[in-house]
Scaffold this motif. Structure first.
Motif, mmCIF file in Angstrom:
data_model
loop_
_atom_site.group_PDB
_atom_site.id
_atom_site.type_symbol
_atom_site.label_atom_id
_atom_site.label_comp_id
_atom_site.label_asym_id
_atom_site.label_seq_id
_atom_site.Cartn_x
_atom_site.Cartn_y
_atom_site.Cartn_z
ATOM 1 N N GLY A 98 75.744 59.945 47.997
ATOM 2 C CA GLY A 98 75.814 60.371 49.389
ATOM 3 C C GLY A 98 77.207 60.156 49.936
ATOM 4 O O GLY A 98 78.179 60.088 49.180
ATOM 5 N N THR A 99 77.296 60.047 51.227
ATOM 6 C CA THR A 99 78.581 59.821 51.887
ATOM 7 C C THR A 99 78.711 58.344 52.238
ATOM 8 O O THR A 99 77.707 57.625 52.305
ATOM 9 C CB THR A 99 78.678 60.652 53.183
ATOM 10 N N PRO A 100 79.931 57.867 52.489
ATOM 11 C CA PRO A 100 80.077 56.478 52.928
ATOM 12 C C PRO A 100 79.260 56.163 54.191
ATOM 13 O O PRO A 100 78.679 55.085 54.292
ATOM 14 C CB PRO A 100 81.580 56.343 53.160
ATOM 15 N N VAL A 101 79.187 57.092 55.128
ATOM 16 C CA VAL A 101 78.406 56.805 56.334
ATOM 17 C C VAL A 101 76.919 56.715 55.998
ATOM 18 O O VAL A 101 76.197 55.897 56.576
ATOM 19 C CB VAL A 101 78.705 57.809 57.476
ATOM 20 N N ASP A 102 76.445 57.510 55.040
ATOM 21 C CA ASP A 102 75.058 57.381 54.584
ATOM 22 C C ASP A 102 74.825 55.998 53.987
ATOM 23 O O ASP A 102 73.773 55.378 54.199
ATOM 24 C CB ASP A 102 74.713 58.431 53.519
ATOM 25 N N ALA A 103 75.797 55.518 53.213
ATOM 26 C CA ALA A 103 75.681 54.196 52.596
ATOM 27 C C ALA A 103 75.641 53.098 53.664
ATOM 28 O O ALA A 103 74.861 52.155 53.552
ATOM 29 C CB ALA A 103 76.836 53.964 51.621
ATOM 30 N N LEU A 104 76.472 53.228 54.693
ATOM 31 C CA LEU A 104 76.433 52.254 55.787
ATOM 32 C C LEU A 104 75.059 52.262 56.449
ATOM 33 O O LEU A 104 74.490 51.200 56.735
ATOM 34 C CB LEU A 104 77.509 52.559 56.837
ATOM 35 N N ARG A 105 74.540 53.454 56.684
ATOM 36 C CA ARG A 105 73.222 53.575 57.319
ATOM 37 C C ARG A 105 72.127 53.030 56.412
ATOM 38 O O ARG A 105 71.100 52.565 56.885
ATOM 39 C CB ARG A 105 72.936 55.030 57.671
ATOM 40 N N GLY A 106 72.341 53.068 55.092
ATOM 41 C CA GLY A 106 71.368 52.586 54.133
ATOM 42 C C GLY A 106 71.559 51.128 53.778
ATOM 43 O O GLY A 106 71.068 50.669 52.753
ATOM 44 N N ASN A 107 72.316 50.408 54.584
ATOM 45 C CA ASN A 107 72.539 48.981 54.391
ATOM 46 C C ASN A 107 73.288 48.673 53.092
ATOM 47 O O ASN A 107 73.008 47.678 52.423
ATOM 48 C CB ASN A 107 71.217 48.213 54.455
ATOM 49 N N ARG A 108 74.224 49.567 52.737
ATOM 50 C CA ARG A 108 75.086 49.334 51.575
ATOM 51 C C ARG A 108 76.530 49.187 52.038
ATOM 52 O O ARG A 108 77.472 49.652 51.393
ATOM 53 C CB ARG A 108 74.939 50.490 50.578
ATOM 54 N N GLY A 109 76.702 48.515 53.167
ATOM 55 C CA GLY A 109 78.011 48.357 53.783
ATOM 56 C C GLY A 109 79.009 47.590 52.945
ATOM 57 O O GLY A 109 80.205 47.869 52.997
ATOM 58 N N ARG A 110 78.538 46.627 52.186
ATOM 59 C CA ARG A 110 79.457 45.830 51.361
ATOM 60 C C ARG A 110 80.231 46.728 50.394
ATOM 61 O O ARG A 110 81.441 46.604 50.240
ATOM 62 C CB ARG A 110 78.682 44.764 50.597
ATOM 63 N N GLU A 111 79.542 47.665 49.754
ATOM 64 C CA GLU A 111 80.200 48.578 48.809
ATOM 65 C C GLU A 111 81.163 49.515 49.532
ATOM 66 O O GLU A 111 82.268 49.785 49.055
ATOM 67 C CB GLU A 111 79.160 49.383 48.024
ATOM 68 N N VAL A 112 80.772 50.002 50.705
ATOM 69 C CA VAL A 112 81.649 50.893 51.473
ATOM 70 C C VAL A 112 82.913 50.146 51.883
ATOM 71 O O VAL A 112 84.026 50.662 51.749
ATOM 72 C CB VAL A 112 80.903 51.451 52.709
ATOM 73 N N LYS A 113 82.757 48.930 52.363
ATOM 74 C CA LYS A 113 83.933 48.145 52.773
ATOM 75 C C LYS A 113 84.823 47.824 51.577
ATOM 76 O O LYS A 113 86.048 47.830 51.694
ATOM 77 C CB LYS A 113 83.500 46.866 53.487
#
Length: 121
Positions: A98-113
């Motif tokens: 998905g997109t980074p914003v999808d990952a943030l919304r999916g509680n995968r913020g650590r990986e996005v950061k």
């Protein structure tokens, strides 16, 4: 009071953008608080059709998506402009998926950061 920073509209037309008064209503806050969230880098705004707005993907329930502000800060510190940050947040990445914003919304913020931080090097 300083002007509200806004990026040019670099997002696909299908990305839903809410005008700032609607964002304020969704957050249950006055519109001046939304202006401050944008100035402080917790949200990014863009101009679409001459109207200042925020992508709805940045909002979850009655709050800003967890981790969005930190991600914006990391990318700004790495020298990215707001339009580049918007592009990155909404660009599909098969490895997330998905997109980074999808990952943030999916509680995968650590990986996005982690990825945002690595982009600065």
């Amino acid at each position: 009071m300083s002007a509200i920073p806004a990026a040019p509209d670099v997002l696909a037309p299908e990305v839903e953008v809410l005008p700032l008064p609607d964002v304020a209503e969704r957050l249950g806050q006055p519109v001046t608080r939304v202006h401050q969230l944008i100035r402080d880098g917790h949200l990014l705004a863009l101009r679409r059709g001459g109207v200042l707005g925020v992508p709805t993907a940045f909002l979850a329930d009655r709050a800003v998506v967890k981790g969005l502000g930190g991600t914006i800060t990391l990318l700004r510190d790495a020298g990215y402009q707001d339009d580049e940050i918007l592009r990155w947040l909404f660009t599909p990445d098969d490895s997330l998926p998905g997109t980074p914003v999808d990952a943030l919304r999916g509680n995968r913020g650590r990986e996005v950061k982690r990825r945002a931080q690595a982009m600065g090097f």
